[in-house]
Design an enzyme around this catalytic site. Structure first.
Site, PDB file in Angstrom:
ATOM      1  N   GLY A   7       0.817  -1.222   0.000  1.00  0.00           N
ATOM      2  CA  GLY A   7       0.000   0.000   0.000  1.00  0.00           C
ATOM      3  C   GLY A   7       0.844   1.262   0.000  1.00  0.00           C
ATOM      4  O   GLY A   7       0.425   2.303   0.505  1.00  0.00           O
ATOM      5  N   GLY A   8       2.012   1.176  -0.625  1.00  0.00           N
ATOM      6  CA  GLY A   8       2.931   2.317  -0.620  1.00  0.00           C
ATOM      7  C   GLY A   8       2.543   3.448  -1.557  1.00  0.00           C
ATOM      8  O   GLY A   8       3.207   4.484  -1.573  1.00  0.00           O
ATOM      9  N   GLY A  10      -0.610   4.673  -1.450  1.00  0.00           N
ATOM     10  CA  GLY A  10      -1.705   5.373  -0.780  1.00  0.00           C
ATOM     11  C   GLY A  10      -1.181   6.539   0.040  1.00  0.00           C
ATOM     12  O   GLY A  10       0.004   6.898  -0.036  1.00  0.00           O
ATOM     13  N   PHE A  11      -2.049   7.097   0.834  1.00  0.00           N
ATOM     14  CA  PHE A  11      -1.750   8.330   1.577  1.00  0.00           C
ATOM     15  C   PHE A  11      -0.573   8.134   2.563  1.00  0.00           C
ATOM     16  O   PHE A  11       0.476   8.784   2.441  1.00  0.00           O
ATOM     17  CB  PHE A  11      -3.041   8.743   2.287  1.00  0.00           C
ATOM     18  CG  PHE A  11      -2.896   9.715   3.405  1.00  0.00           C
ATOM     19  CD1 PHE A  11      -2.172  10.895   3.250  1.00  0.00           C
ATOM     20  CD2 PHE A  11      -3.524   9.464   4.625  1.00  0.00           C
ATOM     21  CE1 PHE A  11      -2.065  11.809   4.299  1.00  0.00           C
ATOM     22  CE2 PHE A  11      -3.426  10.375   5.671  1.00  0.00           C
ATOM     23  CZ  PHE A  11      -2.684  11.534   5.514  1.00  0.00           C
ATOM     24  N   ILE A  12      -0.719   7.212   3.506  1.00  0.00           N
ATOM     25  CA  ILE A  12       0.328   7.077   4.534  1.00  0.00           C
ATOM     26  C   ILE A  12       1.549   6.357   3.953  1.00  0.00           C
ATOM     27  O   ILE A  12       2.697   6.763   4.186  1.00  0.00           O
ATOM     28  CB  ILE A  12      -0.199   6.339   5.783  1.00  0.00           C
ATOM     29  CG1 ILE A  12      -1.481   6.999   6.294  1.00  0.00           C
ATOM     30  CG2 ILE A  12       0.869   6.328   6.890  1.00  0.00           C
ATOM     31  CD1 ILE A  12      -2.153   6.278   7.455  1.00  0.00           C
ATOM     32  N   GLY A  13       1.298   5.308   3.163  1.00  0.00           N
ATOM     33  CA  GLY A  13       2.414   4.550   2.575  1.00  0.00           C
ATOM     34  C   GLY A  13       3.311   5.418   1.715  1.00  0.00           C
ATOM     35  O   GLY A  13       4.548   5.299   1.757  1.00  0.00           O
ATOM     36  N   THR A 129      -5.250   0.716  13.394  1.00  0.00           N
ATOM     37  CA  THR A 129      -5.995   1.929  13.763  1.00  0.00           C
ATOM     38  C   THR A 129      -6.487   1.858  15.210  1.00  0.00           C
ATOM     39  O   THR A 129      -6.706   0.757  15.739  1.00  0.00           O
ATOM     40  CB  THR A 129      -7.207   2.071  12.818  1.00  0.00           C
ATOM     41  OG1 THR A 129      -8.097   3.037  13.349  1.00  0.00           O
ATOM     42  CG2 THR A 129      -7.992   0.763  12.704  1.00  0.00           C
ATOM     43  N   ASP A 130      -6.720   3.016  15.801  1.00  0.00           N
ATOM     44  CA  ASP A 130      -7.307   3.045  17.144  1.00  0.00           C
ATOM     45  C   ASP A 130      -8.789   2.669  17.114  1.00  0.00           C
ATOM     46  O   ASP A 130      -9.392   2.428  18.154  1.00  0.00           O
ATOM     47  CB  ASP A 130      -7.128   4.435  17.786  1.00  0.00           C
ATOM     48  CG  ASP A 130      -7.779   5.564  16.997  1.00  0.00           C
ATOM     49  OD1 ASP A 130      -8.336   5.325  15.913  1.00  0.00           O
ATOM     50  OD2 ASP A 130      -7.721   6.719  17.478  1.00  0.00           O
ATOM     51  N   GLU A 131      -9.384   2.593  15.904  1.00  0.00           N
ATOM     52  CA  GLU A 131     -10.822   2.310  15.829  1.00  0.00           C
ATOM     53  C   GLU A 131     -11.147   0.892  16.298  1.00  0.00           C
ATOM     54  O   GLU A 131     -12.296   0.600  16.629  1.00  0.00           O
ATOM     55  CB  GLU A 131     -11.351   2.552  14.407  1.00  0.00           C
ATOM     56  CG  GLU A 131     -11.060   3.972  13.972  1.00  0.00           C
ATOM     57  CD  GLU A 131     -11.871   4.465  12.797  1.00  0.00           C
ATOM     58  OE1 GLU A 131     -12.952   3.935  12.525  1.00  0.00           O
ATOM     59  OE2 GLU A 131     -11.400   5.414  12.133  1.00  0.00           O
ATOM     60  N   TYR A 154     -15.367  -1.511   8.905  1.00  0.00           N
ATOM     61  CA  TYR A 154     -13.942  -1.176   8.755  1.00  0.00           C
ATOM     62  C   TYR A 154     -13.150  -1.579   9.989  1.00  0.00           C
ATOM     63  O   TYR A 154     -12.153  -2.312   9.898  1.00  0.00           O
ATOM     64  CB  TYR A 154     -13.775   0.327   8.492  1.00  0.00           C
ATOM     65  CG  TYR A 154     -12.357   0.804   8.737  1.00  0.00           C
ATOM     66  CD1 TYR A 154     -11.304   0.324   7.955  1.00  0.00           C
ATOM     67  CD2 TYR A 154     -12.059   1.699   9.777  1.00  0.00           C
ATOM     68  CE1 TYR A 154      -9.994   0.739   8.203  1.00  0.00           C
ATOM     69  CE2 TYR A 154     -10.761   2.113  10.014  1.00  0.00           C
ATOM     70  CZ  TYR A 154      -9.735   1.625   9.229  1.00  0.00           C
ATOM     71  OH  TYR A 154      -8.443   2.013   9.474  1.00  0.00           O
ATOM     72  N   LYS A 158     -10.138  -4.449  10.555  1.00  0.00           N
ATOM     73  CA  LYS A 158      -8.790  -4.170  11.063  1.00  0.00           C
ATOM     74  C   LYS A 158      -8.536  -4.941  12.357  1.00  0.00           C
ATOM     75  O   LYS A 158      -7.419  -5.421  12.586  1.00  0.00           O
ATOM     76  CB  LYS A 158      -8.592  -2.670  11.284  1.00  0.00           C
ATOM     77  CG  LYS A 158      -8.549  -1.847  10.017  1.00  0.00           C
ATOM     78  CD  LYS A 158      -7.358  -2.167   9.126  1.00  0.00           C
ATOM     79  CE  LYS A 158      -6.056  -1.604   9.641  1.00  0.00           C
ATOM     80  NZ  LYS A 158      -4.934  -1.864   8.686  1.00  0.00           N
TER      81      LYS A 158
HETATM   82  P1  TYD Z   1     -13.272  10.253   8.826  1.00  0.00           P
HETATM   83  O1  TYD Z   1     -12.301  11.207   8.242  1.00  0.00           O
HETATM   84  O2  TYD Z   1     -14.187   9.511   7.904  1.00  0.00           O
HETATM   85  O3  TYD Z   1     -12.436   9.262   9.738  1.00  0.00           O
HETATM   86  P2  TYD Z   1     -12.959   8.131  10.805  1.00  0.00           P
HETATM   87  O4  TYD Z   1     -14.394   7.886  10.573  1.00  0.00           O
HETATM   88  O5  TYD Z   1     -12.118   6.967  10.444  1.00  0.00           O
HETATM   89  O6  TYD Z   1     -12.667   8.702  12.158  1.00  0.00           O
HETATM   90  O7  TYD Z   1     -14.192  11.027   9.866  1.00  0.00           O
HETATM   91  C1  TYD Z   1     -13.645  11.753  10.937  1.00  0.00           C
HETATM   92  C2  TYD Z   1     -14.786  12.291  11.750  1.00  0.00           C
HETATM   93  O8  TYD Z   1     -15.481  13.266  10.971  1.00  0.00           O
HETATM   94  C3  TYD Z   1     -15.816  11.246  12.119  1.00  0.00           C
HETATM   95  O9  TYD Z   1     -16.322  11.520  13.422  1.00  0.00           O
HETATM   96  C4  TYD Z   1     -16.925  11.427  11.093  1.00  0.00           C
HETATM   97  C5  TYD Z   1     -16.845  12.903  10.780  1.00  0.00           C
HETATM   98  N1  TYD Z   1     -17.207  13.291   9.406  1.00  0.00           N
HETATM   99  C6  TYD Z   1     -18.159  14.302   9.188  1.00  0.00           C
HETATM  100  O10 TYD Z   1     -18.717  14.885  10.147  1.00  0.00           O
HETATM  101  N2  TYD Z   1     -18.469  14.639   7.902  1.00  0.00           N
HETATM  102  C7  TYD Z   1     -17.887  14.021   6.834  1.00  0.00           C
HETATM  103  O11 TYD Z   1     -18.241  14.355   5.672  1.00  0.00           O
HETATM  104  C8  TYD Z   1     -16.916  13.004   7.066  1.00  0.00           C
HETATM  105  C9  TYD Z   1     -16.261  12.286   5.916  1.00  0.00           C
HETATM  106  C10 TYD Z   1     -16.607  12.673   8.378  1.00  0.00           C
END
Ligand code: TYD
Length: 347
Positions: A7-8, A10-13, A129-131, A154, A158
């Site tokens: 994945g090099g 992509g954004f982080i890679g 990810t922390d998710e 997602y 992960k």
């Molecule tokens: P995101 O960038 O999709 O990352 P993640 O869901 O992996 O944390 O979203 C970051 C935060 O922003 C998340 O709480 C959802 C919110 N968000 C919006 O409010 N509007 C948007 O259009 C998007 C894409 C995300």
């Protein structure tokens, strides 16, 4: 050293390769990437001229291709970035996330198990990810001890990949390390994620769609700080262990969006762009808050973020404002046909 990066493109890679390939001319780097919608060959174009960089289009979901790449390149170190990463997409198409994130990771682990014979001292670093930890209430922070509790397709994919990494360490002795990072931001992030989406919409006077009331909290990590942490974990982190990486800037989404409108209004010579902020229907299963306790990586490896959120955000906005062609290309996806004819379909 021979370093395989998945994945090099992509954004982080690509941020990782752009820093470490030129800095380490004595190391060989192979980037294997499927080049799906969120990757762009422009991200690694500057590396193409360097003798220690190679690229191959590989889909990690195809085991035979992964085996072939591993056998041919014989890496001593693997940085596994490749993943489908967007939560909203995972809600629409969960199976793609299982395919790329779960099967892709297991294929890579299995190929490494087959080709690493115990004579070398390789490292398999899986970027997660922390998710995977789920959602925090009003207080506290995730640490390496937090139990897994993923909620979106997602984060479930992960979490599953992380469990397989640990299983390959515990069962087969594969030299695995795992990192769990907070929300990255910076140049070249696909404009489906909060920060680049808001920057581009604010450039074009389009509505800025904030989910719910904008009170969900994310921690923001500048991509270059993340890459530095990954390099340090691979070099000096302990095998079989996890390291949490965060930017130390956990604030409600609405504050992030208002920070963007303020800087964008300044750059565009306008009083304000706040009228573009539009509250929209919340994301289903939306995790409330993420925050990271980075004591372990700070105490063990001496890592901490080098830039403030304000510095990182200003740099990111300036990058998007001066790279209109990149933006146009990733939005239209017009290079996808070129990718297929140039590299062949990923397999
Ligand atoms: P995101 O960038 O999709 O990352 P993640 O869901 O992996 O944390 O979203 C970051 C935060 O922003 C998340 O709480 C959802 C919110 N968000 C919006 O409010 N509007 C948007 O259009 C998007 C894409 C995300």
């Amino acid at each position: 050293m021979r370093i395989l990066v998945t994945g090099g493109s992509g954004f982080i890679g690509s941020a990782f390769l752009s820093r470490f390939v030129p800095e380490n001319p004595h190391h060989e780097f192979l980037n294997i990437d499927k080049l799906s919608y969120a990757a762009h060959p422009l991200n690694t174009q500057a590396l193409e001229q360097l003798p220690n960089y190679c690229f191959e289009r590989v889909d990690l979901a195809h085991f035979a291709s992964v085996q072939r790449a591993l056998k041919k390149f014989a890496p001593d170190r693997v940085f596994h970035f490749a993943a489908e990463t967007h939560v909203d997409r995972s809600i629409r198409m969960p199976l793609e996330f299982v395919q790329s994130n779960v099967l892709g990771t297991v294929n890579l682990l299995e190929a490494c198990r087959q080709f690493w014979d115990g004579d070398q001292s390789p490292v398999f670093l899986s970027v997660s990810t922390d998710e995977v930890f789920g959602s925090l209430g009003d207080s506290g922070a995730f640490s390496e001890m937090t139990p897994y509790d993923p909620h979106s397709p997602y984060s479930a994919s992960k979490a599953s990949a992380d469990h397989f990494c640990r299983a390959y360490h515990d069962t087969f002795g594969l030299p695995v390390k795992i990192t769990n990072c907070s929300n990255n931001y910076g140049p070249r992030q696909f404009p489906e994620k909060l920060i680049p989406l808001m920057i581009l919409n604010a450039m074009e006077d389009k509505p800025l769609p904030v989910y719910g009331e904008g009170l969900n909290v994310r921690d923001w990590l500048f991509v270059d700080d993340h890459c530095e942490a990954l390099w340090q974990v691979a070099e000096r982190g302990k095998l079989g262990e996890t390291y949490c990486i965060g930017g130390g800037h956990d604030v409600p989404n609405i504050e992030i969006v208002k920070g963007i409108t303020k800087l964008m209004a300044e750059r565009r010579g306008l009083d304000s762009l706040d009228h573009l902020i539009t509250f929209v229907k919340d994301r289903p299963g939306h995790d409330f808050r993420y925050a990271i306790d980075t004591s372990k990586i700070k105490n063990e490896l001496g890592w901490q973020p080098s830039c403030t959120f304000e510095e990182g955000l200003a740099l990111t906005i300036d990058w998007y404002m001066s790279n209109e062609e990149w933006v146009r290309q990733v939005r239209t996806g017009e290079y996808q046909n070129w990718i297929d004819s140039h590299y062949g379909v990923a397999h």
